[in-house]
Design a protein around this motif. Structure first.
Motif, PDB file in Angstrom:
ATOM      1  N   LYS A   1      50.996   2.701  41.834  1.00 53.90           N
ATOM      2  CA  LYS A   1      51.306   2.843  40.652  1.00 53.90           C
ATOM      3  C   LYS A   1      49.882   3.329  39.918  1.00 53.90           C
ATOM      4  O   LYS A   1      49.567   3.024  38.740  1.00 53.90           O
ATOM      5  N   ASN A   2      49.288   4.207  40.371  1.00 53.59           N
ATOM      6  CA  ASN A   2      47.928   4.743  40.102  1.00 53.59           C
ATOM      7  C   ASN A   2      48.175   6.422  39.798  1.00 53.59           C
ATOM      8  O   ASN A   2      48.497   7.056  40.980  1.00 53.59           O
ATOM      9  N   MET A   3      47.688   6.681  38.652  1.00 52.07           N
ATOM     10  CA  MET A   3      48.050   8.175  38.316  1.00 52.07           C
ATOM     11  C   MET A   3      46.992   9.087  39.128  1.00 52.07           C
ATOM     12  O   MET A   3      45.953   8.603  39.309  1.00 52.07           O
ATOM     13  N   VAL A   4      47.612  10.113  39.514  1.00 54.66           N
ATOM     14  CA  VAL A   4      46.881  11.287  40.022  1.00 54.66           C
ATOM     15  C   VAL A   4      47.543  12.659  39.766  1.00 54.66           C
ATOM     16  O   VAL A   4      48.751  12.848  39.766  1.00 54.66           O
ATOM     17  N   ALA A   5      46.644  13.485  39.353  1.00 51.60           N
ATOM     18  CA  ALA A   5      47.156  14.780  38.770  1.00 51.60           C
ATOM     19  C   ALA A   5      46.048  16.092  39.103  1.00 51.60           C
ATOM     20  O   ALA A   5      44.882  15.616  39.234  1.00 51.60           O
TER      21      ALA A   5
ATOM     22  N   GLY B   1      24.952   8.339  50.769  1.00 48.45           N
ATOM     23  CA  GLY B   1      24.566   8.247  49.359  1.00 48.45           C
ATOM     24  C   GLY B   1      24.916   6.871  48.664  1.00 48.45           C
ATOM     25  O   GLY B   1      23.799   6.633  47.672  1.00 48.45           O
ATOM     26  N   TYR B   2      25.542   6.246  49.245  1.00 45.72           N
ATOM     27  CA  TYR B   2      25.913   4.717  48.622  1.00 45.72           C
ATOM     28  C   TYR B   2      25.452   3.839  49.583  1.00 45.72           C
ATOM     29  O   TYR B   2      25.815   2.462  49.399  1.00 45.72           O
ATOM     30  N   ASN B   3      24.888   4.024  50.752  1.00 50.89           N
ATOM     31  CA  ASN B   3      24.590   2.992  51.874  1.00 50.89           C
ATOM     32  C   ASN B   3      25.813   2.430  52.464  1.00 50.89           C
ATOM     33  O   ASN B   3      25.625   1.133  52.261  1.00 50.89           O
ATOM     34  N   ALA B   4      26.813   2.944  52.398  1.00 59.23           N
ATOM     35  CA  ALA B   4      28.042   2.079  52.865  1.00 59.23           C
ATOM     36  C   ALA B   4      27.870   1.600  54.202  1.00 59.23           C
ATOM     37  O   ALA B   4      27.540   2.560  55.142  1.00 59.23           O
ATOM     38  N   ASP B   5      28.310   0.686  54.453  1.00 55.92           N
ATOM     39  CA  ASP B   5      28.524   0.078  55.888  1.00 55.92           C
ATOM     40  C   ASP B   5      29.818   0.470  56.359  1.00 55.92           C
ATOM     41  O   ASP B   5      30.864   0.001  55.901  1.00 55.92           O
ATOM     42  N   LEU B   6      29.858   1.552  57.354  1.00 57.73           N
ATOM     43  CA  LEU B   6      31.267   2.050  57.640  1.00 57.73           C
ATOM     44  C   LEU B   6      31.846   1.232  58.694  1.00 57.73           C
ATOM     45  O   LEU B   6      32.937   1.471  59.068  1.00 57.73           O
ATOM     46  N   SER B   7      31.403   0.109  58.963  1.00 59.18           N
ATOM     47  CA  SER B   7      32.003  -0.985  59.731  1.00 59.18           C
ATOM     48  C   SER B   7      33.133  -1.831  59.099  1.00 59.18           C
ATOM     49  O   SER B   7      34.042  -1.927  59.747  1.00 59.18           O
ATOM     50  N   ASN B   8      33.324  -1.606  57.645  1.00 62.00           N
ATOM     51  CA  ASN B   8      34.252  -2.140  56.910  1.00 62.00           C
ATOM     52  C   ASN B   8      34.809  -1.473  55.575  1.00 62.00           C
ATOM     53  O   ASN B   8      35.231  -1.948  54.700  1.00 62.00           O
ATOM     54  N   TRP B   9      34.263  -0.109  55.581  1.00 60.89           N
ATOM     55  CA  TRP B   9      34.569   0.702  54.502  1.00 60.89           C
ATOM     56  C   TRP B   9      35.045   2.126  55.126  1.00 60.89           C
ATOM     57  O   TRP B   9      34.286   2.886  55.755  1.00 60.89           O
ATOM     58  N   ALA B  10      36.232   2.414  54.846  1.00 63.19           N
ATOM     59  CA  ALA B  10      36.703   3.824  55.300  1.00 63.19           C
ATOM     60  C   ALA B  10      37.047   4.639  54.139  1.00 63.19           C
ATOM     61  O   ALA B  10      37.511   4.100  53.277  1.00 63.19           O
ATOM     62  N   PHE B  11      36.519   5.769  54.341  1.00 64.11           N
ATOM     63  CA  PHE B  11      36.994   6.978  53.544  1.00 64.11           C
ATOM     64  C   PHE B  11      37.700   7.934  54.293  1.00 64.11           C
ATOM     65  O   PHE B  11      37.529   8.325  55.114  1.00 64.11           O
ATOM     66  N   LEU B  12      38.753   8.003  53.364  1.00 63.76           N
ATOM     67  CA  LEU B  12      39.998   8.701  53.975  1.00 63.76           C
ATOM     68  C   LEU B  12      40.393  10.076  53.583  1.00 63.76           C
ATOM     69  O   LEU B  12      40.207  10.445  52.257  1.00 63.76           O
ATOM     70  N   THR B  13      41.095  10.896  54.218  1.00 67.20           N
ATOM     71  CA  THR B  13      41.166  12.264  54.184  1.00 67.20           C
ATOM     72  C   THR B  13      42.286  12.699  55.309  1.00 67.20           C
ATOM     73  O   THR B  13      42.847  11.763  55.889  1.00 67.20           O
ATOM     74  N   GLY B  14      42.435  13.879  55.246  1.00 69.11           N
ATOM     75  CA  GLY B  14      43.290  14.552  56.522  1.00 69.11           C
ATOM     76  C   GLY B  14      44.866  14.405  56.056  1.00 69.11           C
ATOM     77  O   GLY B  14      45.663  14.381  57.025  1.00 69.11           O
ATOM     78  N   TYR B  15      45.113  14.716  54.975  1.00 70.92           N
ATOM     79  CA  TYR B  15      46.279  15.105  54.303  1.00 70.92           C
ATOM     80  C   TYR B  15      46.359  16.053  53.063  1.00 70.92           C
ATOM     81  O   TYR B  15      45.224  16.503  52.786  1.00 70.92           O
ATOM     82  N   ASP B  16      47.581  16.467  52.659  1.00 72.38           N
ATOM     83  CA  ASP B  16      47.455  17.447  51.643  1.00 72.38           C
ATOM     84  C   ASP B  16      47.416  16.822  50.205  1.00 72.38           C
ATOM     85  O   ASP B  16      47.816  15.541  50.173  1.00 72.38           O
ATOM     86  N   PHE B  17      47.363  17.523  49.222  1.00 73.91           N
ATOM     87  CA  PHE B  17      47.300  16.717  47.812  1.00 73.91           C
ATOM     88  C   PHE B  17      48.453  16.114  47.485  1.00 73.91           C
ATOM     89  O   PHE B  17      48.465  14.940  46.956  1.00 73.91           O
ATOM     90  N   GLN B  18      49.554  16.612  47.518  1.00 74.99           N
ATOM     91  CA  GLN B  18      51.052  16.132  47.189  1.00 74.99           C
ATOM     92  C   GLN B  18      51.126  14.723  47.986  1.00 74.99           C
ATOM     93  O   GLN B  18      51.641  13.842  47.440  1.00 74.99           O
ATOM     94  N   THR B  19      50.425  14.717  49.326  1.00 75.95           N
ATOM     95  CA  THR B  19      50.851  13.413  49.984  1.00 75.95           C
ATOM     96  C   THR B  19      49.994  12.231  49.284  1.00 75.95           C
ATOM     97  O   THR B  19      50.621  11.132  49.062  1.00 75.95           O
ATOM     98  N   ILE B  20      48.603  12.497  49.157  1.00 77.44           N
ATOM     99  CA  ILE B  20      47.992  11.526  48.428  1.00 77.44           C
ATOM    100  C   ILE B  20      48.350  11.027  46.949  1.00 77.44           C
ATOM    101  O   ILE B  20      48.375  10.292  46.616  1.00 77.44           O
ATOM    102  N   LYS B  21      48.835  12.149  46.226  1.00 76.28           N
ATOM    103  CA  LYS B  21      49.396  11.957  45.010  1.00 76.28           C
ATOM    104  C   LYS B  21      50.710  10.961  45.009  1.00 76.28           C
ATOM    105  O   LYS B  21      50.709   9.967  44.263  1.00 76.28           O
ATOM    106  N   GLU B  22      51.446  11.129  46.071  1.00 79.54           N
ATOM    107  CA  GLU B  22      52.717  10.341  46.189  1.00 79.54           C
ATOM    108  C   GLU B  22      52.348   8.885  46.564  1.00 79.54           C
ATOM    109  O   GLU B  22      52.976   8.051  46.034  1.00 79.54           O
ATOM    110  N   LEU B  23      51.482   8.930  47.590  1.00 87.98           N
ATOM    111  CA  LEU B  23      51.061   7.528  47.926  1.00 87.98           C
ATOM    112  C   LEU B  23      50.226   6.766  46.917  1.00 87.98           C
ATOM    113  O   LEU B  23      50.676   5.605  46.540  1.00 87.98           O
ATOM    114  N   SER B  24      49.474   7.644  45.947  1.00 91.36           N
ATOM    115  CA  SER B  24      48.882   6.946  44.907  1.00 91.36           C
ATOM    116  C   SER B  24      49.638   6.435  43.786  1.00 91.36           C
ATOM    117  O   SER B  24      49.901   5.131  43.520  1.00 91.36           O
TER     118      SER B  24
END
Length: 192
Positions: free
Chosen positions: A140-144, A112-135
């Motif tokens: 220093k980026n708030m996630v709730a 939908g954004y015509n992203a060129d995936l050769s240098n733009w990765a969209f990541l998943t494959g973890y639980d919410f707590q994991t990404i909250k802690e990484l963020s």
């Protein structure tokens, strides 16, 4: 005496020239914690894979009804601007709604954004707590979690520049499209 003044002036000019190497002004210094997640293509992508490269990160989710729309549009704009300037930069969008954002959902979203995936990765494959802690810990980026009765995750709207050593060195406003020029100007100074 004129000779000494000339030498002194030449030395000052030389030192000034040496010290004026184009560097960017940083506003962060935060080490990114190790991670290994899954891309929209169901492939692994880890911090180790990004080692030795500058990269830009943000935190979004696909069914966001507010800030993610301009953020992802701006990231797409940044990708296009960098391509036009022949700047080699990796873009990484971490989903803050990993239960909903499967690789297939992220791949469809990227189209939908015509992203060129050769240098733009969209990541998943973890639980919410994991990404909250990484963020929070690495960027220093708030996630709730979404408030009761909502599916809208609360999260920060910054874009982050990470250096080849895996350190976040600068954050930018990810919602304002004018920030993309600022990011591009910084990337030009890095000689990518």
């Amino acid at each position: 005496m004129k000779y000494i003044k000339f030498i002194a002036l030449a030395l000052v000019m030389f030192l000034a020239a040496c010290g004026s190497g184009e560097k960017i002004e940083t506003n962060m210094s935060q080490e990114v914690n190790d991670f290994s997640f899954t891309t929209q293509d169901n492939e692994p992508l880890s911090l180790k894979d990004l080692e030795g490269k500058y990269w830009i990160a943000d935190f979004i989710f696909t069914n966001c009804t507010t800030v993610c729309l301009p953020m992802t549009s701006n990231m797409a704009q940044l990708q296009q601007m960098a391509k036009e300037e022949d700047i080699n930069i990796q873009l990484v969008s971490f989903s803050v709604d990993p239960d909903f954002d499967t690789p297939d959902v992220l791949k469809n979203y990227s189209k939908g954004y015509n992203a060129d995936l050769s240098n733009w990765a969209f990541l998943t494959g973890y639980d919410f707590q994991t990404i909250k802690e990484l963020s929070i810990k690495s960027f220093k980026n708030m996630v709730a979690a979404p408030p009761e009765g909502s599916d809208q995750v609360t999260h920060g709207t910054s874009f982050f520049l990470v250096n080849p050593e895996g350190e976040v060195i600068k954050k930018y406003d990810g919602v304002q499209s004018a920030s993309m020029k600022t990011i591009l100007d910084d990337l030009k100074k890095l000689d990518l």
